[in-house]
Design an enzyme around this catalytic site. Sequence first.
Site, short mmCIF file in Angstrom:
data_model
loop_
_atom_site.label_atom_id
_atom_site.label_comp_id
_atom_site.label_asym_id
_atom_site.label_seq_id
_atom_site.Cartn_x
_atom_site.Cartn_y
_atom_site.Cartn_z
N PRO A 173 96.90 109.28 102.01
CA PRO A 173 97.30 110.46 102.79
C PRO A 173 98.22 111.39 102.01
O PRO A 173 98.53 112.49 102.47
CB PRO A 173 98.01 109.85 104.00
CG PRO A 173 98.38 108.47 103.61
CD PRO A 173 97.38 108.03 102.59
N GLU A 214 100.54 98.84 103.58
CA GLU A 214 101.47 99.96 103.41
C GLU A 214 101.05 100.88 102.28
O GLU A 214 101.69 101.89 101.99
CB GLU A 214 102.89 99.45 103.14
CG GLU A 214 103.68 99.09 104.39
CD GLU A 214 103.72 100.23 105.41
OE1 GLU A 214 104.11 101.35 105.04
OE2 GLU A 214 103.34 99.98 106.56
N ARG A 218 75.24 114.90 100.64
CA ARG A 218 74.37 115.93 101.21
C ARG A 218 74.31 117.19 100.33
O ARG A 218 73.46 118.04 100.53
CB ARG A 218 74.72 116.26 102.66
CG ARG A 218 76.14 116.63 102.90
CD ARG A 218 76.46 116.82 104.37
NE ARG A 218 75.92 118.06 104.89
CZ ARG A 218 74.93 118.17 105.76
NH1 ARG A 218 74.37 117.10 106.25
NH2 ARG A 218 74.51 119.34 106.16
N ASP A 221 75.96 126.01 105.99
CA ASP A 221 76.84 125.11 106.72
C ASP A 221 78.23 125.72 106.86
O ASP A 221 78.66 126.50 106.01
CB ASP A 221 77.01 123.79 105.94
CG ASP A 221 75.95 122.77 106.31
OD1 ASP A 221 75.26 122.95 107.32
OD2 ASP A 221 75.83 121.78 105.55
N1 SAM Z 1 102.27 104.01 103.89
C1 SAM Z 1 101.29 104.93 103.40
C2 SAM Z 1 101.87 106.35 103.45
O1 SAM Z 1 102.63 106.65 104.33
O2 SAM Z 1 101.50 107.17 102.57
C3 SAM Z 1 100.02 104.89 104.26
C4 SAM Z 1 99.24 103.63 104.07
S1 SAM Z 1 97.77 103.57 105.04
C5 SAM Z 1 98.29 102.66 106.44
C6 SAM Z 1 96.74 102.45 104.19
C7 SAM Z 1 95.68 103.07 103.31
O3 SAM Z 1 94.81 103.86 104.08
C8 SAM Z 1 96.18 103.99 102.23
O4 SAM Z 1 96.60 103.29 101.08
C9 SAM Z 1 94.96 104.85 101.95
O5 SAM Z 1 94.09 104.22 101.01
C10 SAM Z 1 94.28 104.91 103.30
N2 SAM Z 1 94.52 106.18 104.01
C11 SAM Z 1 95.29 106.35 105.10
N3 SAM Z 1 95.27 107.61 105.51
C12 SAM Z 1 94.46 108.29 104.67
C13 SAM Z 1 94.05 109.64 104.57
N4 SAM Z 1 94.47 110.57 105.42
N5 SAM Z 1 93.20 109.98 103.58
C14 SAM Z 1 92.77 109.05 102.69
N6 SAM Z 1 93.14 107.75 102.73
C15 SAM Z 1 93.97 107.37 103.70
#
Ligand code: SAM
Length: 244
Positions: A89, A116, A154, A169
């Site tokens: 994220p 995490e 796609r 699109d």
């Molecule tokens: N503690 C982290 C933070 O606050 O940045 C978030 C960890 S999340 C619970 C677990 C995993 O989900 C991340 O390591 C990532 O690979 C994936 N993930 C969660 N949200 C995402 C998003 N918006 N885009 C891409 N991957 C995401």
Amino acid sequence: MQFDILTLFPGLFAGAFEESIIKRARESGSVTIALHNIRDYAAGRHKVTDDTPYGGGGGMIMKPEPIFAATEAVLGEQADMVPVILLTPQGRLFDQSVARELARHDRLLLICGRYEGVDERVHRYLATDEVSIGDYVLSGGEIAAMVIVDAVTRLLPGVLGDPAATFEDSHAEGLLEYPHYTRPPTFRGHPVPDVLLSGHHAEITRWRRQQAIQRTLERRPDILSSAHLTEEDLAYLARIEASG
Ligand code: SAM
């Protein structure tokens, strides 16, 4: 295009990649998708892939060694040529222009985090790109990887029956797509716009373009400034803005 996906939960991808467009793209050889279980690259009898965070706090952190080992084993001699994309994220926001950029590569490796998140050394010294699919937190990167594989696939030549479809699109050129209608011509008292039944192709094209502009203005004015608009489009936009 080859996608290599590193995950602790390869079973999550069953279904998503086994139906419809992605299934056909795989069958035709347009894409190859290889799932790699990070656990297979963990050392020791217990194949441990996560550990507690230094400095304390809740949750577990994915250890760097299995992720580095998996990436190096999977990419081998191509290690320096293939983008290594960490789903997080905290990454740059995925959108249609990022999808187009990624579609230009022959191969992509996607790393799915869990818990995490992953040890910072993966962010800094392994990933060449960090991508987020939106400003929210998922439980893992698997759904984000599916989103990227779908959006990129796609765009690949030969994947869609009508190659022109992706040009119109939503987001393809900064506009949302115009509204679609199919039979019946009147449904519960709501008719299809006359122009679509007229058979007049130039009129239909103009109507669709104007609908796309109007819809983008109403729903996503933030993206309108990046759209490629002609003189005629700008004149139409000025007219609808003036009419309030
Ligand atoms: N503690 C982290 C933070 O606050 O940045 C978030 C960890 S999340 C619970 C677990 C995993 O989900 C991340 O390591 C990532 O690979 C994936 N993930 C969660 N949200 C995402 C998003 N918006 N885009 C891409 N991957 C995401």
